[in-house]
Scaffold this motif. Structure first.
Motif, PDB file in Angstrom:
ATOM      1  N   SER A 700       0.828  -1.212   0.000  1.00 61.38           N
ATOM      2  CA  SER A 700       0.000   0.000   0.000  1.00 61.38           C
ATOM      3  C   SER A 700       0.861   1.261   0.000  1.00 61.38           C
ATOM      4  O   SER A 700       0.448   2.291  -0.529  1.00 61.38           O
ATOM      5  N   SER A 701       2.074   1.185   0.572  1.00 65.97           N
ATOM      6  CA  SER A 701       2.950   2.357   0.553  1.00 65.97           C
ATOM      7  C   SER A 701       3.384   2.701  -0.861  1.00 65.97           C
ATOM      8  O   SER A 701       3.701   3.851  -1.166  1.00 65.97           O
ATOM      9  N   LEU A 702       3.412   1.690  -1.750  1.00 61.19           N
ATOM     10  CA  LEU A 702       3.720   1.930  -3.159  1.00 61.19           C
ATOM     11  C   LEU A 702       2.448   2.155  -3.974  1.00 61.19           C
ATOM     12  O   LEU A 702       2.511   2.256  -5.198  1.00 61.19           O
ATOM     13  N   ASN A 703       1.321   2.188  -3.273  1.00 63.71           N
ATOM     14  CA  ASN A 703       0.025   2.348  -3.942  1.00 63.71           C
ATOM     15  C   ASN A 703      -0.279   1.168  -4.866  1.00 63.71           C
ATOM     16  O   ASN A 703      -0.904   1.323  -5.904  1.00 63.71           O
ATOM     17  N   PHE A 704       0.179  -0.036  -4.482  1.00 65.73           N
ATOM     18  CA  PHE A 704      -0.127  -1.254  -5.217  1.00 65.73           C
ATOM     19  C   PHE A 704      -1.396  -1.875  -4.651  1.00 65.73           C
ATOM     20  O   PHE A 704      -1.653  -1.797  -3.459  1.00 65.73           O
ATOM     21  N   VAL A 705      -2.155  -2.506  -5.531  1.00 66.05           N
ATOM     22  CA  VAL A 705      -3.369  -3.220  -5.120  1.00 66.05           C
ATOM     23  C   VAL A 705      -3.192  -4.687  -5.473  1.00 66.05           C
ATOM     24  O   VAL A 705      -2.864  -5.017  -6.616  1.00 66.05           O
ATOM     25  N   HIS A 706      -3.391  -5.575  -4.507  1.00 67.29           N
ATOM     26  CA  HIS A 706      -3.174  -7.009  -4.739  1.00 67.29           C
ATOM     27  C   HIS A 706      -4.383  -7.648  -5.405  1.00 67.29           C
ATOM     28  O   HIS A 706      -4.259  -8.385  -6.370  1.00 67.29           O
ATOM     29  N   ARG A 707      -5.578  -7.424  -4.872  1.00 71.70           N
ATOM     30  CA  ARG A 707      -6.862  -7.862  -5.432  1.00 71.70           C
ATOM     31  C   ARG A 707      -7.184  -9.340  -5.232  1.00 71.70           C
ATOM     32  O   ARG A 707      -8.263  -9.780  -5.602  1.00 71.70           O
ATOM     33  N   ASP A 708      -6.288 -10.140  -4.658  1.00 69.69           N
ATOM     34  CA  ASP A 708      -6.610 -11.543  -4.401  1.00 69.69           C
ATOM     35  C   ASP A 708      -5.930 -12.010  -3.125  1.00 69.69           C
ATOM     36  O   ASP A 708      -5.342 -13.091  -3.078  1.00 69.69           O
ATOM     37  N   LEU A 709      -6.000 -11.192  -2.068  1.00 67.66           N
ATOM     38  CA  LEU A 709      -5.394 -11.559  -0.802  1.00 67.66           C
ATOM     39  C   LEU A 709      -6.235 -12.639  -0.130  1.00 67.66           C
ATOM     40  O   LEU A 709      -7.438 -12.493   0.053  1.00 67.66           O
ATOM     41  N   ALA A 710      -5.613 -13.736   0.227  1.00 68.84           N
ATOM     42  CA  ALA A 710      -6.264 -14.862   0.897  1.00 68.84           C
ATOM     43  C   ALA A 710      -5.169 -15.777   1.428  1.00 68.84           C
ATOM     44  O   ALA A 710      -3.988 -15.657   1.059  1.00 68.84           O
ATOM     45  N   THR A 711      -5.534 -16.719   2.302  1.00 69.79           N
ATOM     46  CA  THR A 711      -4.531 -17.639   2.851  1.00 69.79           C
ATOM     47  C   THR A 711      -3.895 -18.488   1.755  1.00 69.79           C
ATOM     48  O   THR A 711      -2.743 -18.891   1.884  1.00 69.79           O
ATOM     49  N   ARG A 712      -4.621 -18.752   0.675  1.00 71.29           N
ATOM     50  CA  ARG A 712      -4.040 -19.559  -0.407  1.00 71.29           C
ATOM     51  C   ARG A 712      -2.923 -18.824  -1.122  1.00 71.29           C
ATOM     52  O   ARG A 712      -2.098 -19.444  -1.804  1.00 71.29           O
ATOM     53  N   ASN A 713      -2.885 -17.507  -0.969  1.00 71.16           N
ATOM     54  CA  ASN A 713      -1.845 -16.708  -1.617  1.00 71.16           C
ATOM     55  C   ASN A 713      -0.805 -16.211  -0.630  1.00 71.16           C
ATOM     56  O   ASN A 713      -0.110 -15.224  -0.897  1.00 71.16           O
ATOM     57  N   CYS A 714      -0.693 -16.867   0.525  1.00 73.30           N
ATOM     58  CA  CYS A 714       0.346 -16.573   1.498  1.00 73.30           C
ATOM     59  C   CYS A 714       1.164 -17.845   1.715  1.00 73.30           C
ATOM     60  O   CYS A 714       0.610 -18.885   2.089  1.00 73.30           O
ATOM     61  N   LEU A 715       2.451 -17.768   1.414  1.00 73.36           N
ATOM     62  CA  LEU A 715       3.326 -18.925   1.554  1.00 73.36           C
ATOM     63  C   LEU A 715       4.030 -18.899   2.902  1.00 73.36           C
ATOM     64  O   LEU A 715       4.090 -17.877   3.587  1.00 73.36           O
ATOM     65  N   ARG A 716       4.560 -20.035   3.297  1.00 77.60           N
ATOM     66  CA  ARG A 716       5.294 -20.176   4.557  1.00 77.60           C
ATOM     67  C   ARG A 716       6.771 -20.439   4.287  1.00 77.60           C
ATOM     68  O   ARG A 716       7.089 -21.307   3.470  1.00 77.60           O
TER      69      ARG A 716
END
Length: 851
Positions: A700-716
């Motif tokens: 958000s500091s770069l004014n980027f929008v992800h549009r598909d934030l979810a646990t499936r799109n977060c890696l460990r």
């Protein structure tokens, strides 16, 4: 009608004799200069019955009053409802036959100074058959046409590319709730060519001195599947002839190679280019003229020969043998671009299939036109009666007299045949009618809503339930929400951003205001099948925005394929291994890799036959991802763009995604674990949520929008990625629209679903849903008790704000204070949602004290 259908129903055992007559009329592709005649809105040539609309404010503003420079009624066509946000109101003109349209004119409602309504912009849609509707785009992919600035001036707009259509619809647009009125005129001429569509392989990209020359059919208005374009018309019939130097073009601000459609023998994998032409009616074809380039120095030569087959009707067989035509030797030797005339012998056909044989490595064609004439058929056949005595009679389909026999048996036989034909026609009509309505009802039942795209924004035209209609009506009465959906420190994306310039490699987008597929999920999926980051707008360059460092080029041979992770519409994602990463000095390491240990990476691959727009977006994405340097964001390690296919190499976490990790665990409560089931603690969940918030704060500091934030799109370990859309494992998390777009509607804010507005605030909404997933340890989908259609209805309830909207329930182990944070993420007013900086601060300081 009986005459035309009789030809279709003749038994195949009967001998067909097809003598023909013709008037030798020259029908060549039209140019803009030839086709600028007003088609009759203003002078009344087009009758009122052929002018319709989706709705009208009153009887005095019906569709028939939408004629340019006329003032009958209240002075224009005015729709019943506001055109914002649905953009579904339209004025339709039926031209009764196919026309070549080069120009349109619009005007507002003046009414002798009393009118105040006009459309500042509009969208055009057209159809050749009344069933398939196509959205017009200019040569740079922009759908929105600038309209009027006042109520009285006429604004004329050139259609580049031109339109071939019978039906045309004008959709007025607005950026806020307002009344609009419209008067229109169409300029063009009859489409004497009669061509409905052509089918051809997609064009290829030629690389000259490191610069790409795009030889694809960029204005084709049909579909593309498996490397073949079908069902439409494009640059082969737009009247623009390419010059001797195919890298130059006659159009302004377009890319090299624009005037030509070209194929590489090597890329095509065969020795000829097959093109099929479908015409409205059967015609007698005398000559085909092909404007081709013959640039010897670049391995470009005109085709060496052509082999054509003719099909007189849709249900009739192909002619045999095919007509084989050799190109004159002087045409092969002449190095200039030139029209090549090929005699077709006056053969009748409704469908032509021609094979153009390669004479060198490349074949470039700019335009194809035909000399043809009207066609009439005298159908003769022999019938046999029960005594095996033959009776020859003929039936004229061109108005010629019917030969009769003097015996009464002939009349009886003809009467029986006519009766049988009528019976068959009745049965066929009933079957077709039932199938048609079954198909329509099936579509209404299965499809939740239909989509209408504009450049960078997705508007839903209607929803199958009553809710969206109510939403549109309520919009006029109770629009209390501000049109801005960005935090006060940010600027909302412009509703109709400028179209990007032609594809360039250096730099791929301006450093000051990069526009990267702002809300077009389909466009992004078409690039690599999975990327979802977007840049709505940058009002000022960020600290890294001016970084134009070339992307690190990785050698392809170092990537060892392991498995396929997923596949999008036009691209794939592969899991690969770099065996000796230390040997690559230009590889950007995300972390230290022990010597001798391979590095796992994810490789996004763009298919070689992708369009120039897809290639441009792919390169843009690489530039954008190269700027994302944060410990909680997946990093771009390098690219392979020196040759096809284009590749991007990103980090890959061996531990998998957060959804799979949490779904196999039980939240550890105060009583401790009950079995040997893997557990996870509340502090561990909050720590991971804090890391996600930290990564989103950076975006958000770069004014980027992800549009598909979810646990499936977060890696460990926690790194925000974008692989979810391309993986079959999560296909159920995406709602498919008419088999094309896929949207994660259960994670989307209401304004995303209803108005296509994707902002940082809508990412905050998705974060609230992601936090709910984590505290529910991913045991079920969000709103699992609702169908996809009910989720869309619920978005309408958020819009109306009558207190009937449904929220996700509080997970059992979630403290009330943390649930209040989730509820604030789902605030109807996007300006009142918390920032990611606030969310990150809350999760790192306060959430741990709520246990």
């Amino acid at each position: 009608m009986l005459r035309s259908l009789f030809l279709i129903l003749v038994p195949p055992s009967l001998c067909l004799c097809l003598p023909f007559s013709h008037t030798h009329t020259q029908t060549l592709t039209h140019t803009h200069a030839q086709c600028r005649y007003a088609l009759g809105m203003e002078d009344g040539t087009i009758p009122d019955s052929d002018i319709t609309a989706s709705s009208a404010w009153s009887d005095s503003t019906e569709a028939k009053h939408g004629r340019l420079s006329k003032g009958e009624g209240d002075g224009a066509w005015c729709p019943a409802g506001a055109v914002f946000p649905s953009a579904s109101e339209y004025l339709q003109v039926d031209l009764r036959s196919l026309h070549f349209l080069a120009l349109v004119g619009t005007q507002g409602r003046h009414a002798d100074g009393h009118g105040r309504e006009f459309a500042r912009s509009y969208r055009l849609r057209y159809s050749r058959d009344g069933r398939t509707w196509i959205t017009w785009k200019d040569r740079w992919g922009q759908e929105v046409v600038s309209g009027n600035e006042n109520t009285y001036d006429v604004v004329l707009k050139d259609l580049g590319p031109p339109i071939v259509a019978r039906y045309v619809r004008f959709y007025p647009l607005a950026d806020r709730v307002m009344s609009v009125c419209l008067r229109v005129e169409l300029y063009g001429c009859l489409w004497n060519d009669g061509l409905l569509m052509y089918t051809a392989p997609v064009g290829h990209v030629m690389h000259l001195s490191g610069s790409p020359v795009y030889l694809n059919d960029s204005t084709y208005d049909g579909s593309i599947e498996s490397g073949v374009q079908f069902g439409g018309l494009g640059q082969l019939f737009d009247g623009v002839l390419g010059g001797n130097d195919f890298t130059e073009t006659k159009e302004l601000r377009v890319w090299p190679g624009y005037d030509y459609l070209g194929w590489s023998r090597e890329a095509l994998g065969q020795g000829s280019v097959d093109i099929e032409f479908h015409f409205e009616k059967t015609r007698n074809f005398h000559t085909m003229q092909v404007h081709s380039n013959n640039h010897h120095t670049q391995g470009v030569r005109v085709f060496s020969k052509v082999e054509c087959q003719f099909k007189p009707g849709l249900l009739l067989p192909w002619s045999s043998p095919p007509l084989s035509l050799a190109v004159p030797l002087e045409d092969l030797k002449d190095p200039s671009s030139r029209p090549i005339s090929l005699p077709l012998g006056g053969r009748p056909a409704q469908i032509l299939r021609c094979q153009f044989a390669f004479a060198d490595r490349w074949m470039l064609i700019s335009e194809i036109s035909f000399y043809s004439g009207t066609f009439s058929v005298l159908l003769s056949f022999t019938a046999f009666h029960s005594h095996s005595s033959s009776l020859l009679f003929s039936l004229s389909l061109a108005g010629l007299p019917v030969a009769k026999d003097d015996s009464s048996n002939t009349a009886i036989l003809i009467g029986c045949l006519v009766g049988i034909i009528l019976l068959l026609l009745a049965v066929i009509a009933v079957i077709l009618w039932r199938q048609y309505w079954k198909k329509i009802l099936g579509k209404v039942k299965e499809e939740g809503f239909q989509n209408d795209f504009q450049n960078g924004y997705h508007y839903l035209s209607h929803v199958s339930s009553h809710s969206y209609l109510m939403c549109v009506l309520a919009f006029q009465a109770e629009m209390s929400l501000s049109s801005s959906c960005l935090p006060p420190t940010q600027e909302e994306p412009p509703p109709y951003p400028d179209a990007p310039p032609y594809p360039a490699l250096s730099p791929p987008f301006p450093a000051s205001v990069p526009h990267y597929a702002e809300a077009d999920i389909v466009s992004l999926q078409g690039v690599s099948g999975n990327n979802t980051y977007a840049v709505p707008a940058l009002t000022s360059p960020s600290p890294t925005a001016a970084d134009c460092t070339p992307l690190p080029e990785l050698p392809r041979h170092c990537l060892v394929f392991k498995e396929k992770l997923g596949e999008g519409q036009f691209g794939e994602v592969h899991l690969c291994e770099i065996e000796s990463p230390q040997d690559l000095p230009n590889l950007e390491f995300p972390f230290n890799v022990r010597k001798g240990r391979p590095l796992l990476v994810a490789v996004k691959i763009l298919r070689p036959d992708a369009s120039k727009n897809a290639r441009n977006d792919f390169l843009k994405e690489g530039k954008i991802l190269s700027r994302l340097k944060d410990p909680n964001i997946i990093s771009l390690l390098g690219v392979c763009v020196s040759s096809d296919p284009l590749c991007m190499v990103t980090e890959y976490m061996e531990s998998g995604d957060l959804n799979q990790y949490l779904s196999h665990r039980v939240l550890l409560d105060k009583t401790g674990p009950t079995h040997n089931t893997p557990t996870i603690s509340y502090p561990a969940l909050i720590a991971m949520a804090s890391q996600i918030a930290s990564g989103m704060k950076f975006l958000s500091s770069l004014n980027f929008v992800h549009r598909d934030l979810a646990t499936r799109n977060c890696l460990r370990p926690i790194k925000i990625a974008d692989f979810g859309m391309s993986r079959n494992l999560y296909a159920g998390d995406y709602y498919r629209i008419q088999g094309r777009a896929v949207l994660p509607i259960r994670w989307m804010a209401w304004e995303c679903i209803l108005m296509g507005k994707f902002t940082t605030a809508s990412d905050v909404w998705a974060f609230g849903v992601t936090l709910w997933e984590m505290l529910s340890v991913c045991q079920e989908q969000p709103y699992s008790n609702l169908t996809d259609e009910q989720v869309i209805d619920n978005a309408g309830e958020f819009f109306r704000d009558h207190g009937r909207q449904v929220y996700l329930s509080r997970p059992d182990v979630c403290p009330q204070g943390l649930y209040d944070l989730m509820l604030s993420c789902w605030n109807r007013d996007c300006k009142l949602r918390p920032s990611f900086a606030h969310i990150h601060s809350f999760l790192t300081e306060d959430a741990m004290n709520m246990v």
